[in-house]
Design a protein around this motif. Structure first.
Motif, PDB file in Angstrom:
ATOM      1  N   ASN A   1      66.710  62.305   7.586  1.00  0.00           N
ATOM      2  CA  ASN A   1      67.396  63.420   6.941  1.00  0.00           C
ATOM      3  C   ASN A   1      68.606  64.013   7.664  1.00  0.00           C
ATOM      4  OD1 ASN A   1      65.069  63.531   5.120  1.00  0.00           O
ATOM      5  ND2 ASN A   1      64.023  64.620   6.819  1.00  0.00           N
ATOM      6  N   THR A   2      69.352  63.018   8.391  1.00  0.00           N
ATOM      7  CA  THR A   2      70.492  63.431   8.539  1.00  0.00           C
ATOM      8  C   THR A   2      71.763  62.740   8.327  1.00  0.00           C
ATOM      9  OG1 THR A   2      70.443  61.495  10.480  1.00  0.00           O
ATOM     10  CG2 THR A   2      69.583  63.513  11.071  1.00  0.00           C
TER      11      THR A   2
ATOM     12  N   CYS B   1      72.599  67.606   9.906  1.00  0.00           N
ATOM     13  CA  CYS B   1      71.521  67.389   8.868  1.00  0.00           C
ATOM     14  C   CYS B   1      72.071  67.605   7.319  1.00  0.00           C
ATOM     15  CB  CYS B   1      70.363  68.600   8.890  1.00  0.00           C
ATOM     16  SG  CYS B   1      69.497  68.733  10.676  1.00  0.00           S
TER      17      CYS B   1
ATOM     18  N   PHE C   1      67.674  70.312   5.045  1.00  0.00           N
ATOM     19  CA  PHE C   1      66.938  70.124   6.055  1.00  0.00           C
ATOM     20  C   PHE C   1      67.483  70.708   7.291  1.00  0.00           C
ATOM     21  CE2 PHE C   1      66.046  66.880   2.960  1.00  0.00           C
ATOM     22  CZ  PHE C   1      64.745  66.684   2.907  1.00  0.00           C
TER      23      PHE C   1
ATOM     24  N   ASP D   1      66.741  70.495  12.219  1.00  0.00           N
ATOM     25  CA  ASP D   1      65.721  70.020  13.189  1.00  0.00           C
ATOM     26  C   ASP D   1      65.324  71.232  14.072  1.00  0.00           C
ATOM     27  OD1 ASP D   1      65.106  68.791  15.341  1.00  0.00           O
ATOM     28  OD2 ASP D   1      67.050  68.473  16.312  1.00  0.00           O
TER      29      ASP D   1
ATOM     30  N   GLY E   1      65.068  63.269  13.967  1.00  0.00           N
ATOM     31  CA  GLY E   1      66.077  63.697  13.147  1.00  0.00           C
ATOM     32  C   GLY E   1      65.757  64.960  12.533  1.00  0.00           C
ATOM     33  N   CYS E   2      66.047  65.294  11.410  1.00  0.00           N
ATOM     34  CA  CYS E   2      65.828  66.803  10.886  1.00  0.00           C
ATOM     35  C   CYS E   2      64.454  66.776  10.021  1.00  0.00           C
ATOM     36  CB  CYS E   2      67.093  67.118  10.080  1.00  0.00           C
ATOM     37  SG  CYS E   2      68.757  66.965  10.693  1.00  0.00           S
TER      38      CYS E   2
END
Length: 938
Positions: free
Chosen positions: A456-457, A471, A475, A477, A485-486
């Protein structure tokens, strides 16, 4: 104001045609067909049946060195075929080769037959061509059931029939073109507060045009968006765009796709041989935007066999080398090629060879005549060593593949990238395509160097270096760990709704990054008193729900949510009556005597709707009407000709083998005929196949069997995948007549029932109902066979699949009545009698049952009393004939049930099908053939 549809009568219009051939024996054992107006009596002689001409095949190019078919020789790029000179790259009658003909709905593109959409090439099922445009005659009030058939004021078009519209706000019904929203009639095509649907409000600065919120009359492209939204000066399809799913700016999570305007976390399963690219099923063998792999775009070329082929060269390759000529799709040396000697399509006769562009005697050296000047005798044949690729510069010296012989030397064409030209400055040839490695995240700085992207980045390639852009939208982090990731979806996570740490109160859901209630209560209290009551499909937001004893609530209506009923309430839900989204039953065929040759084919049941499709005319040679609604795949009819279900067809014009039209998600229809015939396959995610036919008459050909949407073979039930047989549809069974044949040597007649439907592999692997909340599949129709006697029979239709039902309350759900999403029963075969009268008429087989649907009950407190019933069972397969031919239909597979409740406030005493594992105890893991129980608010 509740959205109700009461007493709806449905008529489906399905048109189709096809082609098949039947070969009859030459002896007196042939089974002949009755001719119109000829009385038919068991044992009597039968007039002959006309044989249908087979499709024409003109074969290979004509050997004619002096021209084409007595005329002049063909020009450059053309070849001589039986019907004249043809361009094999564009001629639909000779596409890629002489006699290779494209279908009626196809065009010839670069030597390949491709489908061409549009009214001229035919309209989709349920639509007609009206004034050069495809019109949905099932829902268009101006063309309801046919072109220019307008519904009167105060009515609307529902499934091809004009039905009265209830009044709006205590006043008269809304006029055509307006919709009742609340208590007033509005034009949803232009109302900014009800744009496209009631309650859909355009944002500040937007206006409503054609039911869509727009920021300007035109987009950056310079013209109004056709069927889409203008979002940030760009036309998008909000039904499939992940960044604008259901409306501008609504972004789907990275793990989800946009399907029908809704973000779903599991991509849909594409039917073979299609591949899911983004949120769209494409054929990577022919899709120019996804050629061979998703995202691989063919620029200035076309996609053939998964590779980008240039359109400026010869056929699918580069331009021809010096000394060669493009003949059709192949580069040849017309100075030496026997099939193209001196010109394309000019073939040398047997016993001659091509030398210097002229046909000369082949064996003219080594004891014969000497070779002409400039030729050399190689293996008893005169060749030109300067241009012959098999004897290049010397006898027997063969040029390697891809090389040509020029001036006695084997040479290769100038190298490029893939099958195209060389790459431009600053580009690199990566996997047969030119890419800018300074800005391509999949080839950043060098071919194959992919920029790493944690979940999700967002990453990008800038100046040949990978850059982390943070992100993805929606989403975050929240744990601060870069490696995962996120990890949080702030659009749906109740513990981090809209931002890290922002938790929603108990029982509240996180929607679009905000804590929301399951129901807004905008439709008030739902307390139906009319029996039956019909609700429109989709989501309903009530304050309370109370279904009294003796009242049954159904769902009826088409559209993307057909067969789905999602009932939500801010307060208590009490069900003492019945909420039923079961599939409709398949209809039994109506049989009369062979002397009148009249009867009705069985019709298919609707998905998630109690009705059965309106049957076709009462006459011979008629195909049954398939059921509708639902989602998934359309059932197939194989290669059999499709008969009409709207008009009578005489035996002078009918083919000898034909089928019922494919089911559009519902149960397959039957056929009424005296000849061999298939019912239609059931639709849905894994519909049942149509009934199997018995062994063919000796010398008789047959068409390929039809399958349902997901059914793997003729008469087979829909399948759910390995280890999940409890969800499979049952196979149809063959039945055999007890009556003698009309002539010696004719075997007894066997006729098979339709297969049952299944929920399909995707739903069967999601027993927790996390991502696949959709209806079940329909059963297939039966088959008929005329190999035994001069009598007319009919086949029965398949049952529709069970619908999808969710009941959701913020407080409590109490069930003392019934909540049903069962599959529809298949239509029974004609029973017959114990006497010989049972041979006239001789009927066909039964239809398969539809699969069960899905039921989802969610509330903090859930009470299902001991007298209550919660069922998503499969439909019964139609019964076989007792004294006649028809075999039974296969039963539909079971559906799914999910319960979400607080264990300490839960009581589940009633009957469940599929059954519970252990009362209100949350299920550790999904179990095949059992209901799934989760702790609220899961």
């Amino acid at each position: 104001m509740h959205r109700l549809l009461c007493g709806v009568a449905l008529t489906l219009l399905v048109l189709g045609c096809g082609r098949s051939q039947l070969e009859l024996p030459d002896d007196d054992a042939a089974v002949d067909a009755p001719v119109a107006d000829t009385p038919v009596v068991d044992g009597a002689d039968i007039p002959d049946v006309p044989i249908v001409d087979a499709p024409r095949d003109d074969g290979p190019p004509i050997d004619n060195p002096n021209g084409c078919n007595g005329g002049p020789a063909c020009g450059v790029g053309a070849v001589c075929c039986a019907d004249g000179c043809a361009n094999l790259t564009a001629d639909p009658l000779n596409c890629g080769g002489c006699g290779v003909r494209c279908a009626a709905d196809e065009a010839c593109r670069v030597g390949r037959c491709v489908r061409v959409a549009g009214c001229a090439m035919g309209c989709p099922m349920g639509a007609l061509c009206c004034t050069d445009a495809c019109v949905d005659v099932l829902n268009d009030p101006n063309n309801c059931g046919g072109c220019s058939q307008r519904c009167p004021a105060g009515s609307d078009c529902v499934a091809g029939a004009c039905v009265d519209i209830p009044g709006c706000g205590g006043g008269p019904p809304c006029g055509v073109g307006t919709t009742c929203c609340g208590v007033r009639c509005v034009d949803t095509r232009a109302d900014a507060t009800n744009c496209g649907a009631c309650g859909r409000t355009c944002t500040a600065g937007q206006f409503c045009a054609d039911g869509m919120c727009r920021t300007s009359a035109t987009c950056a492209e310079g013209s109004p968006c056709d069927g889409g939204f203008c979002c940030n000066d760009r036309c998008v399809d909000t039904l499939s765009d992940r960044g604008n799913c259901g409306g501008c700016g609504v972004v789907c999570p990275a793990t989800a796709v946009c399907a029908m305007g809704t973000c779903v976390s599991e991509p849909p399963v594409c039917p073979s041989p299609l591949t899911l690219c983004g949120d769209r099923c494409v054929d990577t063998q022919s899709d120019d935007a996804n050629c061979g792999a998703c995202g691989r775009v063919c620029a200035d070329s076309v996609c053939v066999g998964g590779a980008c082929m240039p359109t400026t060269g010869c056929g699918f390759g580069p331009p021809c080398a010096a000394g060669q000529q493009c003949c059709g799709t192949v580069c040849v040396d017309t100075q030496n090629d026997r099939s193209n000697c001196g010109a394309c399509g000019r073939a040398c006769p047997a016993g001659t060879a091509c030398f210097a562009g002229a046909c000369t005697p082949e064996f003219m050296c080594n004891g014969g005549l000497p070779c002409p000047p400039g030729a050399t005798c190689c293996t008893n044949r005169c060749v030109g060593l300067q241009s012959d690729a098999s004897n290049c510069g010397a006898c027997g010296r063969v040029c390697p593949a891809g090389a040509v012989c020029t001036d006695g030397l084997c040479r290769r064409p100038t190298p490029g990238c893939g099958d195209g030209p060389a790459c431009a400055a600053g580009e690199a040839c990566c996997d047969a395509a030119c890419v800018d490695v300074s800005g391509d995240a999949r080839n950043c700085g060098a071919c194959g160097r992919v920029c790493p992207a944690p979940a999700n980045t967002r990453v990008s390639c800038r100046a040949s270096a990978c850059v982390n852009d943070g992100c993805a939208m929606g989403f975050a982090d929240c744990n601060g760990v870069a490696m995962d990731g996120c990890e949080v979806n702030t659009q749906t996570d109740t513990a981090n709704c809209g931002a890290c740490g922002n938790a929603c109160p108990a029982g509240r859901a996180c929607r679009a990054g905000a804590c929301d209630r399951p129901s807004s209560g905008s439709e008030g209290a739902f307390n139906p008193v009319v029996n039956p009551t019909f609700l429109s499909p989709g989501v309903h937001e009530f304050t309370t729900i109370n279904v009294p004893a003796g009242v049954v609530v159904y769902v009826a209506g088409g559209g993307a949510d057909s067969g789905v009923l999602d009932l939500r309430a801010t307060g208590a839900v009490t069900i003492n009556g019945t909420i039923d989204v079961s599939g409709g039953p398949g209809a039994q065929s109506v049989i009369t005597s062979s002397s009148t040759r009249t009867g009705r084919p069985g019709a298919g049941g609707f998905t998630g709707d109690p009705r059965t499709a309106t049957p076709g005319p009462a006459c011979e040679w008629t195909a049954g009407v398939p059921g509708g609604n639902g989602r998934g795949f359309v059932g197939s009819t194989g290669t059999c000709r499709v008969g009409s279900n709207t008009a009578c067809i005489t035996d002078n014009t009918t083919q000898l083998i034909f089928a019922s039209p494919a089911a559009v998600y519902g149960g397959g229809g039957g056929v009424f005929t005296g000849y061999r015939a298939y019912g239609g396959g059931g639709g849905g995610f894994a519909g049942g196949g149509p009934g199997a036919l018995g062994a063919a008459y000796p010398g008789q050909s047959d068409c390929a069997g039809a399958t349902g949407g997901g059914g793997a073979a003729t008469g087979q039930g829909g399948r759910a995948g390995a280890g999940l047989a409890v969800y499979n549809g049952g196979d149809g069974a063959l039945g055999q007549t007890q009556c003698p044949g009309v002539r010696p040597g004719i075997p007894a007649s066997w006729v098979g029932g339709g297969g049952g439907g299944s929920i399909g592999a995707a739903a069967a692997s999601d027993l927790a109902v996390s991502t696949t909340f959709y209806p079940g599949s329909g059963g297939g129709g039966g088959s008929a066979d005329y190999l035994n006697r001069p009598a007319f029979g009919g086949t029965s239709g398949g049952g529709g699949g069970g619908g999808a039902l969710r009941v959701w309350s913020e407080t409590i759900i109490t069930i003392n009545g019934s909540v049903l999403a069962n599959g529809g029963d298949g239509g029974d075969a004609y029973i017959g009698t114990s006497g010989m009268a049972g041979c006239d008429p001789q009927p066909g087989a039964a239809g398969g049952g539809g699969s069960g649907g899905v039921i989802f009950l969610r509330a903090p407190r859930l009470v299902v009393s001991s007298r209550a019933r919660v069922s998503a069972a499969g439909g019964r397969g139609g019964a076989a004939s007792l004294y006649a031919t028809g075999g039974r239909g296969g039963a539909g597979g079971v559906g799914r049930i999910r319960v979400s409740a607080t264990p300490s406030s839960c009581s589940l005493l009633g009957s469940f099908n599929p059954p519970l594992v252990s009362g209100c105890t949350p299920t550790a893991s999904p179990t095949a053939g059992r209901a799934y129980v989760a702790a609220f608010p899961q």
